[in-house]
Design a protein around this motif. Structure first.
Motif, PDB file in Angstrom:
ATOM      1  N   PHE A 134     -11.376  30.588  -0.913  1.00  0.00           N
ATOM      2  CA  PHE A 134     -11.669  29.163  -0.982  1.00  0.00           C
ATOM      3  C   PHE A 134     -12.655  28.706   0.097  1.00  0.00           C
ATOM      4  O   PHE A 134     -13.389  27.738  -0.118  1.00  0.00           O
ATOM      5  N   ASP A 135     -12.707  29.395   1.241  1.00  0.00           N
ATOM      6  CA  ASP A 135     -13.696  28.996   2.242  1.00  0.00           C
ATOM      7  C   ASP A 135     -15.113  29.298   1.755  1.00  0.00           C
ATOM      8  O   ASP A 135     -16.057  28.559   2.049  1.00  0.00           O
ATOM      9  N   VAL A 136     -15.243  30.354   0.951  1.00  0.00           N
ATOM     10  CA  VAL A 136     -16.544  30.667   0.352  1.00  0.00           C
ATOM     11  C   VAL A 136     -16.847  29.691  -0.781  1.00  0.00           C
ATOM     12  O   VAL A 136     -17.959  29.155  -0.879  1.00  0.00           O
ATOM     13  N   ALA A 141     -19.096  24.429  -3.877  1.00  0.00           N
ATOM     14  CA  ALA A 141     -18.624  23.268  -4.645  1.00  0.00           C
ATOM     15  C   ALA A 141     -17.522  22.579  -3.862  1.00  0.00           C
ATOM     16  O   ALA A 141     -16.707  23.236  -3.208  1.00  0.00           O
ATOM     17  N   SER A 142     -17.477  21.256  -3.954  1.00  0.00           N
ATOM     18  CA  SER A 142     -16.521  20.472  -3.174  1.00  0.00           C
ATOM     19  C   SER A 142     -15.086  20.660  -3.670  1.00  0.00           C
ATOM     20  O   SER A 142     -14.802  20.532  -4.859  1.00  0.00           O
ATOM     21  N   LEU A 143     -14.179  20.921  -2.722  1.00  0.00           N
ATOM     22  CA  LEU A 143     -12.752  21.024  -3.018  1.00  0.00           C
ATOM     23  C   LEU A 143     -12.018  19.722  -2.689  1.00  0.00           C
ATOM     24  O   LEU A 143     -10.782  19.706  -2.648  1.00  0.00           O
ATOM     25  N   GLU A 144     -12.766  18.653  -2.502  1.00  0.00           N
ATOM     26  CA  GLU A 144     -12.149  17.369  -2.147  1.00  0.00           C
ATOM     27  C   GLU A 144     -11.073  16.973  -3.161  1.00  0.00           C
ATOM     28  O   GLU A 144     -11.260  17.085  -4.371  1.00  0.00           O
ATOM     29  N   GLY A 145      -9.940  16.533  -2.649  1.00  0.00           N
ATOM     30  CA  GLY A 145      -8.860  16.047  -3.504  1.00  0.00           C
ATOM     31  C   GLY A 145      -7.897  17.108  -3.968  1.00  0.00           C
ATOM     32  O   GLY A 145      -6.933  16.797  -4.676  1.00  0.00           O
ATOM     33  N   LEU A 146      -8.109  18.366  -3.583  1.00  0.00           N
ATOM     34  CA  LEU A 146      -7.233  19.451  -4.027  1.00  0.00           C
ATOM     35  C   LEU A 146      -6.313  19.865  -2.880  1.00  0.00           C
ATOM     36  O   LEU A 146      -6.769  20.418  -1.878  1.00  0.00           O
ATOM     37  N   GLU A 152      -3.100  26.704  -4.864  1.00  0.00           N
ATOM     38  CA  GLU A 152      -2.248  27.857  -5.149  1.00  0.00           C
ATOM     39  C   GLU A 152      -2.208  28.146  -6.645  1.00  0.00           C
ATOM     40  O   GLU A 152      -2.277  29.301  -7.077  1.00  0.00           O
ATOM     41  N   ARG A 153      -2.121  27.076  -7.464  1.00  0.00           N
ATOM     42  CA  ARG A 153      -2.126  27.259  -8.915  1.00  0.00           C
ATOM     43  C   ARG A 153      -3.480  27.777  -9.396  1.00  0.00           C
ATOM     44  O   ARG A 153      -3.548  28.655 -10.269  1.00  0.00           O
ATOM     45  N   PHE A 154      -4.546  27.239  -8.832  1.00  0.00           N
ATOM     46  CA  PHE A 154      -5.896  27.687  -9.160  1.00  0.00           C
ATOM     47  C   PHE A 154      -6.013  29.197  -8.908  1.00  0.00           C
ATOM     48  O   PHE A 154      -6.458  29.961  -9.776  1.00  0.00           O
ATOM     49  N   ARG A 155      -5.588  29.632  -7.740  1.00  0.00           N
ATOM     50  CA  ARG A 155      -5.678  31.043  -7.383  1.00  0.00           C
ATOM     51  C   ARG A 155      -4.822  31.907  -8.305  1.00  0.00           C
ATOM     52  O   ARG A 155      -5.249  32.987  -8.750  1.00  0.00           O
TER      53      ARG A 155
END
Length: 245
Positions: A134-136, A141-146, A152-155
């Protein structure tokens, strides 16, 4: 099935690494609008498909056309919603059968230009591209709001993107695709900036400047608004789907 002109069916397609499950929260809100809305998992993004890594953009475009046909789009055009990297196969669909689409809704995305390749630098021996750390990803792309639970579900549910999909050029030839009425839902970048970049000919946005019927909706958040602002995204999609101008 077919639907009325004022209430077209809606087909939702998420971007890289994602399946139909990514739209679950949005579908809950759309269910109250009276629209018949469905989400699909593109070929190559079904974890249970043993041959998925060989999937091409043409395979994905064909599957989208099949899904539209099942919704009755040949008789009653549907609203097509595409997020992020779904823009490549969806651009092929618009090129091949623009008459199937009542309105195009791009979610933090937009149409691609002829000859575009998502990953021209990806080596031929790379079979698939997994979801990066996720740091990459946050640098792309912005991870704002997650929050942590969403990430965890995304992964856990992300499926590696097939290499052929990322390397295949998008071949377009039908200018009628540009006449499809279009809504841009701009999230990680304001709509005014997108239009400015399009007007300046930026390769990522240049195709936007060629659209004949365009409206822009700002929905400030990160690149995955189906998780960070699902109610508001559903409202924007429903509003676009109900438009007749």
């Amino acid at each position: 099935m077919t639907t009325s002109t004022s209430n077209p069916a809606i087909l939702l397609i998420a971007g890289h690494w994602l399946g139909a499950w990514a739209w679950d929260d949005v579908l809950e809100h759309l269910a109250t609008s009276g629209n018949h809305a469905v989400a699909m998992t593109l070929p190559g993004l079904d974890a249970d498909d043993p041959g998925r890594a060989a999937t091409t953009l043409d395979d994905q475009a064909a599957a989208i056309l099949d899904a539209l046909a099942q919704l009755g789009a040949a008789d009653q055009p549907a609203t097509l919603v595409a997020h992020s990297g779904a823009n490549a196969p969806v651009s092929l669909v618009l090129d091949r059968h623009p008459g199937f689409v009542h309105r195009m809704v791009w979610v933090d995305s937009g149409p691609v230009a002829a000859g575009s390749v998502f990953g021209a630098e990806i080596p031929a021996e790379l079979v698939e591209l997994p979801l990066p750390p996720f740091d990459v990803l946050a640098r792309q792309a912005s991870l704002e709001g997650l929050g942590p639970e969403v990430l965890e579900r995304f992964r856990a549910r992300a499926v590696p993107e097939p290499g052929p999909v990322l390397r295949q050029p998008v071949e377009l030839s039908n200018d009628a695709r540009r006449a499809v009425r279009t809504t841009l839902v701009c999230c990680s970048m304001p709509g005014a900036q997108v239009l400015e970049l399009a007007g300046a000919g930026h390769p990522m946005f240049a195709e936007v400047a060629t659209l004949e019927h365009l409206d822009v909706v700002d929905l400030p958040t990160g690149h995955w608004p189906m998780w960070s602002r699902p109610r508001d995204l559903a409202a924007a999609i429903q509003s676009a789907a109900s438009r007749t101008d």
